[in-house]
Scaffold this motif. Structure first.
Motif, PDB file in Angstrom:
ATOM      1  N   UNK A  49     -32.037  18.883  -1.714  1.00 42.08           N
ATOM      2  CA  UNK A  49     -31.604  19.139  -2.961  1.00 42.08           C
ATOM      3  C   UNK A  49     -30.000  18.037  -3.116  1.00 42.08           C
ATOM      4  N   UNK A  50     -29.925  17.597  -4.299  1.00 41.81           N
ATOM      5  CA  UNK A  50     -28.944  17.216  -5.055  1.00 41.81           C
ATOM      6  C   UNK A  50     -28.595  17.356  -6.087  1.00 41.81           C
ATOM      7  N   UNK A  85     -29.725  19.111 -11.389  1.00 38.45           N
ATOM      8  CA  UNK A  85     -29.433  19.230  -9.941  1.00 38.45           C
ATOM      9  C   UNK A  85     -31.526  18.631  -9.774  1.00 38.45           C
ATOM     10  N   UNK A  86     -30.976  18.044  -9.002  1.00 36.58           N
ATOM     11  CA  UNK A  86     -32.402  16.985  -8.641  1.00 36.58           C
ATOM     12  C   UNK A  86     -32.938  18.439  -7.057  1.00 36.58           C
ATOM     13  N   UNK A  87     -34.638  18.290  -7.225  1.00 39.20           N
ATOM     14  CA  UNK A  87     -35.025  19.532  -5.590  1.00 39.20           C
ATOM     15  C   UNK A  87     -36.207  18.293  -5.655  1.00 39.20           C
ATOM     16  N   UNK A 126     -32.103  12.109  -2.011  1.00 41.40           N
ATOM     17  CA  UNK A 126     -32.882  12.538  -1.634  1.00 41.40           C
ATOM     18  C   UNK A 126     -32.739  12.186   0.057  1.00 41.40           C
ATOM     19  N   UNK A 127     -32.264  10.935  -0.221  1.00 41.36           N
ATOM     20  CA  UNK A 127     -33.025  10.579   1.207  1.00 41.36           C
ATOM     21  C   UNK A 127     -34.435  10.387   1.082  1.00 41.36           C
ATOM     22  N   UNK A 128     -35.256   9.629   0.840  1.00 40.16           N
ATOM     23  CA  UNK A 128     -36.681   9.994   0.594  1.00 40.16           C
ATOM     24  C   UNK A 128     -37.420   8.838   0.498  1.00 40.16           C
ATOM     25  N   UNK A 186     -23.178  24.106 -11.033  1.00 39.22           N
ATOM     26  CA  UNK A 186     -23.984  25.253  -9.952  1.00 39.22           C
ATOM     27  C   UNK A 186     -23.905  25.477  -9.163  1.00 39.22           C
ATOM     28  N   UNK A 187     -22.646  26.355  -8.481  1.00 43.30           N
ATOM     29  CA  UNK A 187     -21.943  26.968  -7.032  1.00 43.30           C
ATOM     30  C   UNK A 187     -23.201  26.999  -6.623  1.00 43.30           C
TER      31      UNK A 187
END
Length: 199
Positions: free
Chosen positions: A9-10, A61-63, A159-161, A186-187
């Motif tokens: 995530x990032x 928020x990318x998942x 995401x490093x992919x 988002x905390x």
């Protein structure tokens, strides 16, 4: 088990995310070439004002899910039909699970909404083809690419992919990119508390 899933995530302010990764003209052209164009409610042309929809949110928020395939799976998928069927089965399983978890997270983050990966596949056949409203509007989520976002750049940068494509064989891994848009950042403690849920 035919595969294992690695989640990453990032996050990024929405305005910056759109500046870096949104190119509606370029990616809508790709969407128009897709057989699902104008046949699935989650895909373009969208039935909403995309600008108004995205501008409500300050953060994205990318998942991502990197679905690593076992070697025996790639070796056994030795025909075009096996590649297509097995790839679809594995990706669909992980995608539906991620969508469910992110809808749950929406309830914990007031004013948030999630984005899926690719076209919606909740129904066997989308009602859009018949000119009827979505059967599951409370569950259907639009995809990131439906807004003209560059999924390859997002997965590589955030995401490093590096995305691998399925051509004449199954790739070593599949990549799904989902997101959740929020009004506030988002905390980290919330992410830690739901980490097990996303997995």
């Amino acid at each position: 088990m035919d595969y294992s899933v690695e989640y990453r995530k990032n996050k990024m302010p929405m305005e910056l995310f759109r500046q870096r990764y949104q190119d509606k003209e370029k990616f809508m052209a790709y969407c128009r070439e897709c057989p699902r164009y104008d046949t699935v409610w989650s895909c373009p042309p969208l039935d909403i004002d995309a600008e108004a929809y995205l501008s409500r949110f300050e953060w994205i928020n990318v998942v991502g899910a990197k679905i690593n395939l076992e070697r025996h799976v790639t070796e056994e998928a030795d025909t075009a039909d096996k590649i297509k069927d097995l790839g679809w089965k594995i990706v669909s399983e992980v995608k539906l699970c991620m969508e469910e978890k992110l809808r749950k997270l929406e309830r914990e983050l007031p004013g948030s909404i999630s984005l899926s990966s690719g076209g919606c596949n909740l129904c066997r056949k989308c009602s859009r083809k018949a000119g009827q409203p979505c059967r599951l509007p409370d569950k259907m989520r639009y995809s990131l690419d439906a807004f003209g976002f560059d999924l390859s750049a997002i997965t590589q940068d955030m995401l490093g992919i590096e995305i691998q494509w399925c051509r004449d064989r199954l790739p070593d891994y599949f990549t799904l990119v989902h997101g959740i848009m929020t009004v506030n950042e988002v905390p980290e403690k919330i992410w830690l508390s739901i980490k097990a849920d996303i997995k």
